[in-house]
Scaffold this motif. Structure first.
Motif, PDB file in Angstrom:
ATOM      1  N   LEU A 194       2.024   7.216  17.038  1.00 39.34           N
ATOM      2  CA  LEU A 194       2.151   7.681  15.659  1.00 39.34           C
ATOM      3  C   LEU A 194       3.496   7.291  15.043  1.00 39.34           C
ATOM      4  N   LYS A 195       4.531   7.304  15.869  1.00 38.54           N
ATOM      5  CA  LYS A 195       5.870   6.978  15.366  1.00 38.54           C
ATOM      6  C   LYS A 195       6.045   5.485  15.113  1.00 38.54           C
ATOM      7  N   ASP A 196       5.428   4.670  15.950  1.00 48.50           N
ATOM      8  CA  ASP A 196       5.678   3.232  15.910  1.00 48.50           C
ATOM      9  C   ASP A 196       4.404   2.426  15.618  1.00 48.50           C
ATOM     10  N   GLY A 197       3.479   2.412  16.572  1.00 48.84           N
ATOM     11  CA  GLY A 197       2.313   1.528  16.504  1.00 48.84           C
ATOM     12  C   GLY A 197       1.447   1.704  15.280  1.00 48.84           C
ATOM     13  N   ARG A 198       1.117   2.943  14.955  1.00 48.72           N
ATOM     14  CA  ARG A 198       0.214   3.169  13.822  1.00 48.72           C
ATOM     15  C   ARG A 198       0.863   2.761  12.501  1.00 48.72           C
ATOM     16  N   ASN A 199       2.151   3.033  12.363  1.00 51.70           N
ATOM     17  CA  ASN A 199       2.854   2.647  11.135  1.00 51.70           C
ATOM     18  C   ASN A 199       2.884   1.139  10.945  1.00 51.70           C
ATOM     19  N   THR A 200       2.839   0.401  12.058  1.00 51.74           N
ATOM     20  CA  THR A 200       2.803  -1.056  11.972  1.00 51.74           C
ATOM     21  C   THR A 200       1.398  -1.542  11.634  1.00 51.74           C
ATOM     22  N   LEU A 201       0.392  -0.882  12.185  1.00 48.71           N
ATOM     23  CA  LEU A 201      -0.989  -1.317  11.968  1.00 48.71           C
ATOM     24  C   LEU A 201      -1.486  -1.037  10.559  1.00 48.71           C
ATOM     25  N   ILE A 202      -1.069   0.089   9.996  1.00 48.51           N
ATOM     26  CA  ILE A 202      -1.589   0.450   8.676  1.00 48.51           C
ATOM     27  C   ILE A 202      -1.002  -0.486   7.624  1.00 48.51           C
ATOM     28  N   LYS A 203      -1.885  -1.014   6.775  1.00 48.12           N
ATOM     29  CA  LYS A 203      -1.459  -2.032   5.812  1.00 48.12           C
ATOM     30  C   LYS A 203      -1.023  -1.423   4.487  1.00 48.12           C
ATOM     31  N   GLU A 204      -1.539  -0.231   4.211  1.00 47.71           N
ATOM     32  CA  GLU A 204      -1.274   0.371   2.912  1.00 47.71           C
ATOM     33  C   GLU A 204      -1.053   1.865   3.108  1.00 47.71           C
ATOM     34  N   GLU A 205      -0.046   2.432   2.527  1.00 47.37           N
ATOM     35  CA  GLU A 205       0.270   3.845   2.702  1.00 47.37           C
ATOM     36  C   GLU A 205      -0.906   4.718   2.255  1.00 47.37           C
ATOM     37  N   GLY A 206      -1.351   5.573   3.156  1.00 49.33           N
ATOM     38  CA  GLY A 206      -2.453   6.473   2.827  1.00 49.33           C
ATOM     39  C   GLY A 206      -3.813   5.819   2.811  1.00 49.33           C
ATOM     40  N   ALA A 207      -3.914   4.584   3.326  1.00 49.47           N
ATOM     41  CA  ALA A 207      -5.189   3.858   3.274  1.00 49.47           C
ATOM     42  C   ALA A 207      -6.255   4.512   4.138  1.00 49.47           C
ATOM     43  N   SER A 208      -5.873   5.107   5.245  1.00 48.42           N
ATOM     44  CA  SER A 208      -6.843   5.750   6.122  1.00 48.42           C
ATOM     45  C   SER A 208      -6.211   6.968   6.785  1.00 48.42           C
ATOM     46  N   SER A 209      -6.988   8.044   6.857  1.00 48.29           N
ATOM     47  CA  SER A 209      -6.504   9.253   7.521  1.00 48.29           C
ATOM     48  C   SER A 209      -6.906   9.277   8.989  1.00 48.29           C
TER      49      SER A 209
END
Length: 301
Positions: A194-209
């Motif tokens: 959650l701290k690192d990997g997911r923030n890198t994978l998500i392309k747009e802020e709030g795009a998916s919960s």
């Protein structure tokens, strides 16, 4: 055939809206009904009102000839019985020919599970410096650490994780909710992701919960999770088959071997009936016998 398709679509809507059935259950039911429609067409039967007990016996004989397991046959019969029950309610048919069809006796196969040494190899293959490796490790830790179904893992959202209580809110079959605790290994893997990997994978802020994302930043599917696990087995150079349910089986088996009571394991797995959980006692009985034979002074001459 248009009428048949229309009736199937109405039944699918009923499963989705009234029964809150999972996407996996709905897909299985659709396949079972379409297979039955195909058999009807081959036998020159064009209406569900023409189906009778003798026709069902021929259908069952065909399923046995295909060497389907008793469990698969029982599922198809259960699906078609529910389908006709719905059609009766909606007055498309006047009787349910599947009511008097006897279900095959279940085989009660002993569930396959991983030995702890095999799991240790799996936990060592992920590259924890990469976003995908962090995600994969978190998935593996959660599936084994909580015993959840892959469909439940797929649906997890960030808000379902409670680090203060180290629990997950999981939505099971029929949208029934339950809380499952997770341990320190899963907690560490989740926080890293959650701290690192997911923030890198998500392309747009709030795009998916959704908690777990694919490499394009969208929600990870159940099929994607299975592909990840297959690759981890290959990377670990293990010559074993893997499926998410095998991790669920391992979770239950290892808990019971460690002294957990059956009711607690039932609650954690989200089983409605205790009989569903009792399949794991076959495995633990074997272990108890080994312990007895190796430990009791009068067990062996």
């Amino acid at each position: 055939m248009t009428t048949l398709l229309h009736q199937k679509e109405l039944f699918v809507e009923y499963l989705q809206i009234e029964k809150n059935a999972s996407s996996l259950t709905i897909e299985q039911y659709k396949n079972d009904i379409e297979g039955f429609f195909g058999f009807m067409t081959a036998e020159n039967i064009h209406s569900l009102t023409e189906v009778d007990f003798s026709f069902i016996r021929v259908y069952l004989s065909t399923l046995h000839d295909k060497e389907l397991s008793r469990r698969s046959i029982s599922r198809k019969l259960s699906c078609l019985r529910s389908f006709y029950r719905f059609l009766e309610r909606e007055r498309y048919v006047t009787n349910n020919p599947f009511l008097n069809v006897r279900m095959p006796k279940s085989e009660n196969p002993i569930p396959e599970f991983f030995y702890e040494e095999e799991l240790e190899h799996l936990f060592e293959v992920s590259d924890l410096s990469s976003p995908l490796g962090q995600r994969n490790q978190a998935i593996l830790e959660l599936l084994y650490g909580t015993g959840m179904r892959v469909s439940e893992c797929e649906q997890l959202e960030i808000k379902d994780v409670d680090f203060s209580l180290t629990t997950l809110l999981v939505r099971g079959k029929g949208r029934k909710e339950r809380f499952i605790p997770f341990g320190s290994f899963a907690e560490e893997a989740l926080k890293r992701y959650l701290k690192d990997g997911r923030n890198t994978l998500i392309k747009e802020e709030g795009a998916s919960s959704r908690l777990f994302l694919n490499n394009r930043g969208g929600p990870l599917t159940a099929r994607g999770i299975r592909t990840i696990l297959d690759k981890m087995v290959k990377d670990a150079a293990l010559t074993i088959d893997i499926h998410p349910h095998k991790l669920r089986h391992s979770f239950a088996t290892h808990l019971l071997n460690g002294g957990a009571d059956l009711r607690s394991v039932q609650e954690l797995l989200g089983h409605e009936h205790l009989s569903s959980t009792q399949i794991y006692t076959h495995v633990t009985k074997d272990r108890l016998k080994d312990v007895y034979m190796n430990s009791h002074p009068r067990a062996n001459k």
